[in-house]
Design an enzyme around this catalytic site. Structure first.
Site, PDB file in Angstrom:
ATOM      1  N   LYS A 175      81.022  86.218  50.385  1.00  0.00           N
ATOM      2  CA  LYS A 175      81.002  84.724  50.540  1.00  0.00           C
ATOM      3  C   LYS A 175      81.436  83.990  49.302  1.00  0.00           C
ATOM      4  O   LYS A 175      80.720  84.162  48.258  1.00  0.00           O
ATOM      5  CB  LYS A 175      79.349  84.491  50.958  1.00  0.00           C
ATOM      6  CG  LYS A 175      79.359  82.854  51.224  1.00  0.00           C
ATOM      7  CD  LYS A 175      77.878  82.356  51.032  1.00  0.00           C
ATOM      8  CE  LYS A 175      77.670  81.553  49.556  1.00  0.00           C
ATOM      9  NZ  LYS A 175      78.613  80.399  49.552  1.00  0.00           N
ATOM     10  N   CYS A 187      80.737  82.080  32.113  1.00  0.00           N
ATOM     11  CA  CYS A 187      79.425  82.492  31.873  1.00  0.00           C
ATOM     12  C   CYS A 187      79.444  83.169  30.607  1.00  0.00           C
ATOM     13  O   CYS A 187      78.427  83.098  29.772  1.00  0.00           O
ATOM     14  CB  CYS A 187      79.008  83.438  33.050  1.00  0.00           C
ATOM     15  SG  CYS A 187      80.345  84.688  33.257  1.00  0.00           S
ATOM     16  N   GLU A 223      72.339  76.872  29.207  1.00  0.00           N
ATOM     17  CA  GLU A 223      73.709  76.942  29.605  1.00  0.00           C
ATOM     18  C   GLU A 223      74.098  75.634  30.128  1.00  0.00           C
ATOM     19  O   GLU A 223      73.672  75.245  31.149  1.00  0.00           O
ATOM     20  CB  GLU A 223      73.733  77.939  30.631  1.00  0.00           C
ATOM     21  CG  GLU A 223      75.346  78.326  30.837  1.00  0.00           C
ATOM     22  CD  GLU A 223      75.559  79.651  31.899  1.00  0.00           C
ATOM     23  OE1 GLU A 223      74.886  79.602  32.951  1.00  0.00           O
ATOM     24  OE2 GLU A 223      76.491  80.406  31.771  1.00  0.00           O
TER      25      GLU A 223
END
Lengths: 318, 484
Positions: B189, B297, B394
Site C-alpha cells: 500500500k 526519518c 520529529e
C-alpha cells in the site's frame, strides 16, 4: 534434604542440616523481596522443598535499574573478557555439578542419571556460548560494498537490558539456554525463573555471584511469572523481552501465559520481542511450546535476537 | 559584485503520461475498488489534481491477499531462485530505461526537487532491484536460518507492506525487492498522497511479465493499511512511517505469528567538532536537514556543535542557507521543493511556532514562496535546550535545531538523549574520535564526515523507538525468511 532420626548406634539424633534461605539476586547481592513475601516450592512429587522469595513489581523495577547500571560496563568489555567470564561460570558450575543434579532431579522428577545428563548439557551449553562472544561480530558483521568511495561496516551491538521469562519446565538447561546467549552478546538481563521450579536458578545465581560476573549483569527473580511479567513487558527501560517462559508446563494444565498481551504491552516502547517456540498464535492452546533444549542451538540465532546492527560510513579521499 | 541569476531550467512534464484515474493493481491487472471509492492526488507545488486513484476497502484487501497467496503457492514458491532473480533483473533494467519518466512523476506527486528524484530516488530504486536480484539464488550463503529438512532459507509467504510518502518509489523498492528475492509475494500500500509511481511500477511489472499476483498494489489511506496489516492471510508485515502508527501495528500483530519489521521516526544528532573541516561540515549539515525538505526519518535535525566553533558554524550555515533555492520542484536548479501536504505543513508550522514560544531563536533566509502549493522556508533555531519540543519531537520538515556541547562525552549524552535511535552524524578530522563516538552513539546508521548516504548493500534501520529490523544488505534479507 535429610530428616533428623535416631542414630542406629544409639548416639542420639543425626546432624540437622542447615537449610538455605532462597533469595533474589539483584545487583550482585542477595536481597529478599521488598514485599516480604515468599511461596512454597514443591518437588515433582508434590513434597515441600523450600520457600522461595516471591518477587514484586518493585523488585522487578529495582532489577531493571541494576541491569541498566551494569550495561555500559558489560557492553564495553572486550569480547575476549566476556568470553573468559562466561567460561569461568562454567568452571564454577562444574564444581557444583552434584548439587545441581540433586536439585534438578527433585524439581523435575528425573532419576539420578538423567539429572546428571541435564546438568552436563547445561554446563556444556554455557561453555558453547562462552565461545561465541568473540565470533559473533565476524559471523554477523559485514563490510558492505557500497557504490561510492566510502568505507562501510555493519556490526552487531547488544540491544541493552533484556527481560527473560525463563522456561517453566526445564529448570536448568532451559534456563541456561535462555540466559547465556543474552549475556554473551553483551546485554544485561532481568530473569524471571521458572515459577514452579525456581531452585536451580537460585543456585545458578550463586554461581554467577562467584564467577567474576559483574553485579547487575544477570539479575534473578523468583516468583509468580504471571504477576511480574506484565511489569517487565511494559517497562520503558527494558529493550527486549524473551517470552520462552510463556509456554506452559505440559504436566500443569493452564500454566501458560497470555503472551499476546505481553507482546502488545511491549509495543508501547517498541521493545524487541522473542516469541516463545511453537507454530500457533497465542490464542491456540498449543501455540507456545517449550522446545527440546537438548538440541544443538541454531547457531548464534538466540544471541542475534538481542542485538542491533549498526552501520558506519566514512568517505575515502586523499 | 555581479549577482548571478539562474535562468529557469524546467524539466519537461511531457515524458510522463498520467491517466485521469487508476484502479487497484491486483492479480496482474487494474480494477476499480469493489465499492468504487476513490481519492484524488495533487501536486503539492501547485495544488493541481494529478489523478484519481481507487481506495481499497476490506473486500479489495482480501482479494489482493488471496491473489498473492495463490501466486505464492501456484507459481512463485515453485520457481527456482535463479528464475525469480531474472524477473528482478528485468524490473531493475526497465526502471533504468524509464528513469526520467519515473523521476518526473515522483516530483509531480511528491513535491521533491527533480534533482533529487532524478539523481537519488530513481537510481537507488533501480540499484535496489539489481542488488536483490542477485541474492535470489544465493540465499543459502547469506547466514539465514534454514528450517529442518530444507536445503535453504524459506520465504514467509505473503508480505503486507505499507510505505510512506517521503520517498515513494524508493520505499517501494526497499520493500518489494528483498521480499521477491527471498521468494515471497507482496501486497503493497503506497501512501495516500503519493500513489502514482507505485502505479507506474505496476505497469513496469506488467512489462516485465511478472506472473500475476506476485506484486499487488492497493492504493488508499490509513484504513486500507490497517486492514492489510490485520488480514489473517498475511505472514509478514513491513511498515515504514511514524512511530505512533508503528506502535499500533506492533500491538495489532501481537500474539499472531506474523513477522514484523518497522522503520519509524528519528531525531538524529549531527555532531560537529571544532576540528571539523568547516565547509564540508556545513554541506553535511545542510544536506542532513534540507535534503528532501527534511522529510527524512534519518534527517540530521539536531545540530550539536562544539561550543568553541558554534558562532562560526551558525554564521556560515546561515550564509549557506541563503543560497538555497526554494521553488518549482520541476526546475533543475531547485534545492528545496514543496512540503508534501497541507497536513504536514500544518504540523511543521505548529512545531516551529512552539520553538519560538519556548524561547528558541528562529531564523530563515529571505525567500519568496509561491502563492499556490505547500511551502516552508528553510529554518534554523538557535538557543535550543534539550527540553524544547523542537529538540525532542520529529518535525519532518526543513527545520534545524542547534544545541551546543563542550566534550565528546557530553555530545554522546545529548545525542543519545532521545527515545529514537535511527541515525547520527559525526564531523571531525580525528579518526580515533570518529571510532570512539561511533561506538557510543545509539543509532542504527552512523555517518562520519558525510550524511544521508544510502546503498542497497548497506543495512538501514533503527534502535529503540526508531523501529526494529534492517533493510538492505545481507541483514535485510532476514526479515523475509522464516525462522528455523
Amino acid at each position: 534434604m535429610s530428616v533428623a532420626h535416631d542414630g542406629a548406634d544409639g548416639q542420639g539424633p543425626a546432624r540437622l542440616e542447615v537449610r538455605k534461605t532462597h533469595k533474589l539476586y539483584v545487583g550482585g547481592a542477595f536481597p529478599r523481596s521488598e514485599s516480604g513475601r515468599s511461596y512454597p516450592v514443591a518437588d515433582a512429587a508434590g513434597g515441600f522443598l523450600a520457600n522461595a522469595a516471591m518477587a514484586s513489581r518493585k523488585d522487578a523495577r529495582d532489577a531493571v535499574v541494576a541491569a541498566r547500571k551494569a550495561f555500559d560496563g558489560w557492553a564495553a568489555a572486550t569480547a575476549y573478557n566476556r568470553g573468559q567470564v562466561l567460561y569461568r561460570v562454567a568452571e564454577v558450575m562444574e564444581g557444583r555439578r552434584a548439587q545441581f543434579a540433586d536439585e534438578v532431579s527433585r524439581a523435575e522428577g528425573l532419576d539420578a542419571a538423567s539429572a546428571a545428563a541435564v546438568v552436563d548439557a547445561a554446563i556444556d551449553r554455557w561453555v558453547w556460548y562462552a565461545g561465541w562472544t568473540d565470533k559473533i561480530t565476524q559471523v554477523a558483521g559485514a563490510a558492505n560494498p557500497v557504490a561510492g568511495p566510502y568505507f562501510n561496516l555493519s556490526l552487531p551491538e547488544p540491544t541493552g537490558v533484556v527481560a527473560v521469562l525463563a522456561p517453566q519446565a526445564s529448570s536448568l538447561l532451559g534456563l541456561v539456554s535462555a540466559v547465556a546467549p543474552v549475556v554473551a552478546g553483551g546485554n544485561t538481563c532481568v530473569v524471571v525463573a521458572s515459577e514452579t521450579r525456581p531452585l536451580p536458578a537460585v543456585t545458578l545465581s550463586e554461581v554467577l555471584a562467584t564467577s567474576d560476573v559483574p553485579g547487575g549483569v544477570v539479575n534473578l527473580l523468583t516468583g509468580i511469572t504471571g504477576e511480574i511479567a506484565p511489569w517487565l513487558a511494559s517497562h520503558e527501560d527494558v529493550d527486549a523481552l524473551d517470552l520462552a517462559g510463556a509456554a506452559p508446563v505440559p504436566a500443569i494444565p493452564g500454566s501458560g501465559l497470555d503472551w499476546a498481551a505481553l507482546e502488545a504491552s511491549a509495543a508501547a516502547t517498541l521493545t524487541r520481542v522473542l516469541r516463545p517456540a511453537g507454530s500457533g498464535p497465542a490464542s491456540d492452546p498449543s501455540g507456545a511450546v517449550e522446545p527440546d533444549w537438548t538440541a544443538v542451538p541454531d547457531g548464534p540465532r538466540r544471541i542475534l535476537a538481542f542485538m542491533e546492527t549498526k552501520t558506519v560510513w566514512h568517505p575515502k579521499g586523499r | 559584485m555581479p549577482s548571478f541569476e539562474y535562468a529557469p531550467a524546467p524539466e519537461s512534464r511531457a515524458v510522463v503520461d498520467i491517466r485521469p484515474s487508476y484502479g487497484l493493481f491486483v492479480d496482474g491487472d487494474f480494477s476499480p475498488a469493489a465499492d468504487g471509492a476513490a481519492l484524488k492526488t495533487v501536486n503539492p507545488a501547485t495544488e493541481e489534481v494529478l489523478s484519481e486513484v481507487a481506495v481499497a476497502g476490506e473486500a479489495d484487501v482480501d482479494r489482493a491477499v488471496r491473489a498473492a497467496r495463490s501466486a505464492y503457492e501456484g507459481v512463485w514458491s515453485r520457481m527456482s531462485g535463479t528464475q525469480r532473480g531474472k524477473y528482478l533483473f528485468r524490473i531493475a533494467r526497465i526502471i533504468q530505461e524509464r528513469a526520467r519518466e519515473l523521476a518526473v512523476l515522483e516530483t509531480l506527486d511528491n513535491g521533491k526537487p527533480i534533482k533529487e528524484s532524478r539523481d537519488v530516488d530513481v537510481p537507488l530504486a533501480a540499484a535496489h532491484f539489481f542488488y536483490h536480484a542477485g541474492w535470489a539464488d544465493k540465499l543459502a550463503w547469506a547466514g539465514l536460518p534454514v528450517p529442518a529438512g530444507r536445503a535453504e532459507p524459506q520465504p514467509c509467504g505473503v508480505a503486507g507492506q505499507v510505505i510512506p510518502w517521503n520517498f515513494p518509489l524508493l520505499m517501494l523498492a526497499w520493500k518489494v525487492a528483498p521480499a521477491l528475492a527471498t521468494g515471497n509475494t507482496v501486497v503493497l500500500k503506497p501512501a495516500e498522497t503519493t500513489p502514482l509511481t507505485a502505479l507506474l511500477f505496476a505497469q513496469i511489472c506488467q512489462q516485465a511479465e511478472l506472473p500475476p499476483g506476485v506484486v499487488n498494489i492497493l492504493t488508499g489511506a490509513g484504513a486500507t493499511g490497517a486492514a492489510l496489516v490485520a488480514h489473517p492471510g498475511i505472514d509478514k508485515v513491513a511498515f515504514t512511517g511514524s512511530t505512533d502508527v508503528g506502535r499500533q501495528i506492533a500491538r495489532t500483530v501481537a500474539g499472531s505469528r506474523k513477522k514484523l519489521t518497522l522503520e519509524l521516526g528519528g531525531k538524529a544528532a549531527n555532531i560537529v567538532f571544532d576540528d571539523a573541516p568547516i565547509d564540508q561540515a556545513i554541506e553535511g549539515i545542510v544536506n542532513g536537514i534540507f535534503f528532501n525538505q527534511g522529510h527524512v526519518c534519518c534527517a540530521g535535525s539536531r545540530l550539536l556543535v562544539q561550543e568553541s566553533v558554534a558562532d562560526e558554524v551558525v554564521s556560515r550555515l546561515r550564509h549557506r542557507m541563503a543560497q538555497l533555492r526554494v521553488g518549482d520542484p520541476l526546475d533543475k536548479n531547485t534545492d528545496i521543493g514543496a512540503i508534501n501536504s497541507q497536513a504536514q505543513l500544518s504540523r511543521i508550522v505548529e512545531l516551529a511556532e512552539a520553538g519560538e514560544r519556548e524561547g528558541a531563536i528562529r531564523w530563515s533566509p529571505p525567500c519568496t514562496l509561491p502563492d499556490n502549493g505547500f511551502w516552508f522556508a528553510p529554518t534554523v533555531f538557535t538557543d535550543v535546550s534539550p527540553a524544547h519540543r523542537i529538540a525532542r519531537e520529529e518535525i519532518f520538515g526543513p527545520v534545524l535545531s542547534v544545541l551546543t556541547f563542550r566534550t565528546p562525552q557530553e555530545a554522546v549524552t545529548k545525542a543519545n538523549n532521545t527515545p529514537y535511535g535511527l541515525s547520527a552524524g559525526i564531523w571531525t578530522e580525528k579518526g580515533s574520535r570518529i571510532l570512539w563516538m561511533a561506538d557510543r552513539l545509539r543509532a542504527g546508521v552512523v555517518w562520519a564526515n558525510t550524511f544521508n548516504r544510502f546503498d542497497p548493500t548497506s543495512p538501514f534501520g533503527g534502535y529503540q523507538e526508531s523501529g526494529y529490523g534492517r533493510e538492505g544488505g545481507r541483514h535485510g534479507l532476514a526479515a523475509y525468511v522464516r525462522e528455523a
